[in-house]
Design a protein around this motif. Structure first.
Motif, PDB file in Angstrom:
ATOM      1  N   GLU A 121       0.685  -1.148  -0.037  1.00 35.33           N
ATOM      2  CA  GLU A 121      -0.020   0.142   0.041  1.00 35.33           C
ATOM      3  C   GLU A 121       0.824   1.102  -0.102  1.00 35.33           C
ATOM      4  O   GLU A 121       0.457   1.982  -0.828  1.00 35.33           O
ATOM      5  CB  GLU A 121      -0.972   0.058   1.298  1.00 35.33           C
ATOM      6  N   SER A 124       2.606   1.864  -3.322  1.00 31.63           N
ATOM      7  CA  SER A 124       1.794   2.064  -4.650  1.00 31.63           C
ATOM      8  C   SER A 124       1.664   3.686  -4.511  1.00 31.63           C
ATOM      9  O   SER A 124       1.325   4.169  -5.335  1.00 31.63           O
ATOM     10  CB  SER A 124       0.400   1.450  -4.407  1.00 31.63           C
ATOM     11  N   ARG A 125       1.778   4.203  -3.292  1.00 29.65           N
ATOM     12  CA  ARG A 125       1.402   5.739  -3.113  1.00 29.65           C
ATOM     13  C   ARG A 125       2.400   6.385  -3.689  1.00 29.65           C
ATOM     14  O   ARG A 125       2.431   7.734  -4.222  1.00 29.65           O
ATOM     15  CB  ARG A 125       1.376   6.024  -1.705  1.00 29.65           C
ATOM     16  N   ILE A 156       7.211   8.487   4.037  1.00 27.24           N
ATOM     17  CA  ILE A 156       5.418   8.559   4.131  1.00 27.24           C
ATOM     18  C   ILE A 156       5.197   7.412   4.888  1.00 27.24           C
ATOM     19  O   ILE A 156       4.272   7.424   5.856  1.00 27.24           O
ATOM     20  CB  ILE A 156       5.047   8.234   2.550  1.00 27.24           C
ATOM     21  N   LEU A 183       2.492  13.912  -5.473  1.00 28.34           N
ATOM     22  CA  LEU A 183       2.429  12.965  -4.538  1.00 28.34           C
ATOM     23  C   LEU A 183       2.512  13.750  -3.165  1.00 28.34           C
ATOM     24  O   LEU A 183       1.793  13.543  -2.118  1.00 28.34           O
ATOM     25  CB  LEU A 183       3.785  12.078  -4.522  1.00 28.34           C
ATOM     26  N   ARG A 186      -0.696  15.650  -2.226  1.00 27.56           N
ATOM     27  CA  ARG A 186      -1.498  14.725  -1.880  1.00 27.56           C
ATOM     28  C   ARG A 186      -1.392  14.095  -0.557  1.00 27.56           C
ATOM     29  O   ARG A 186      -2.354  14.096   0.278  1.00 27.56           O
ATOM     30  CB  ARG A 186      -1.429  13.430  -2.734  1.00 27.56           C
ATOM     31  N   GLU A 187      -0.092  13.784   0.034  1.00 25.86           N
ATOM     32  CA  GLU A 187       0.241  13.380   1.027  1.00 25.86           C
ATOM     33  C   GLU A 187      -0.287  14.446   2.226  1.00 25.86           C
ATOM     34  O   GLU A 187      -0.819  14.147   3.383  1.00 25.86           O
ATOM     35  CB  GLU A 187       1.406  12.820   1.305  1.00 25.86           C
ATOM     36  N   ASP A 190      -4.082  14.571   2.390  1.00 22.26           N
ATOM     37  CA  ASP A 190      -4.830  13.491   2.761  1.00 22.26           C
ATOM     38  C   ASP A 190      -4.615  13.273   4.156  1.00 22.26           C
ATOM     39  O   ASP A 190      -5.450  12.671   5.081  1.00 22.26           O
ATOM     40  CB  ASP A 190      -4.475  12.380   2.118  1.00 22.26           C
TER      41      ASP A 190
END
Length: 254
Positions: A121, A124-125, A156, A183, A186-187, A190
């Motif tokens: 998981e 994939s990020r 991450i 990326l 987004r991190e 989120d």
């Protein structure tokens, strides 16, 4: 919240351990508050103190004076490990390589788990689609882009409250920068991560909620890129002034 209160960093020019008039001041009485969940870009001329500032926050360099407050607690005297456990993580400009260590090993340590579903998981990020990539050795055979993906994944995996990236575009191709910016944004959004990127790259400066321009160890500007552009243009490699009339005049270069 991460607050810098009148922080300074000096290093002896001669290598002596005591402060003297010859000491070089790299960061000088700098104060700033990083708000939770915001994206910051730090830029400025080479040698202005950008990376030093990032390393002071992480504890890689020790403050000469001032204090750093994180979520209400003074972390000025905490070690790198203690700051990491508190939620501050650092991505280096030139990530380390470890002969005999696999990506899986590093990622498991960062994530605190060797559960393969969790590791998949995470990778994939960062845009890694091959499970075999986990078993690559983190050594000199990796490309610049591959080692950057590995470091991004380990940052991450820590689910940091504050993520610091020192020139993350170093050693990667131009086609990778856009996805990397996406990326990190987004991190940030989120996971409500306070993201601090040291960079000269316009893509990161445009993505930032707030841009900090460091000059001679101080914050010369804080705001958006549009407001910084006139200042950045003034910080060009060549300044045409009374000392810079001839095309080959070495004094023209900073």
């Amino acid at each position: 919240m991460l607050e810098l209160k009148d922080i300074s960093f000096r290093t002896p020019e001669s290598g002596a351990g005591t402060q003297s008039p010859a000491d070089r001041t790299i960061i000088q009485d700098l104060s700033f508050t990083f708000e939770p969940g915001s994206f910051y870009a730090i830029t400025g001329p080479n040698g202005s103190g950008k990376t030093t500032l990032a390393k002071l926050i992480m504890g890689i360099n020790e403050l000469t004076s001032g204090s750093i407050i994180f979520n209400g607690s003074d972390i000025s005297n905490l070690s790198i490990h203690e700051r990491s456990n508190a939620g501050i993580v650092y991505g280096f400009q030139h990530p380390a390589r470890f002969k005999g260590t696999t990506f899986r090993d590093l990622l498991s340590i960062a994530a605190g788990s060797d559960d393969e579903d969790k590791l998949v998981e995470i990778i994939s990020r960062v845009g890694v689609c091959s499970l075999d990539f986990l078993d690559k050795s983190v050594d000199s055979k990796l490309s610049g882009g591959e080692i950057k993906k590995i470091e991004l994944a380990t940052v991450i995996a820590k689910n940091p409250k504050v993520a610091i990236y020192d020139e993350p575009d170093t050693g990667i191709d131009l086609w990778t920068i856009g996805p990397m910016v996406e990326l990190l944004k987004r991190e940030q959004k989120d996971n409500k991560t306070t993201t601090i990127v040291v960079s000269h790259n316009k893509a990161f400066l445009e993505a930032a909620d707030t841009l900090l321009l460091i000059r001679e160890g101080k914050i010369g500007y804080s705001g958006d890129l549009a407001g910084a552009l006139p200042i950045l243009e003034d910080l060009s490699v060549c300044t045409f002034n009374e000392l810079c009339r001839g095309e080959d005049n070495a004094q023209c270069y900073r």
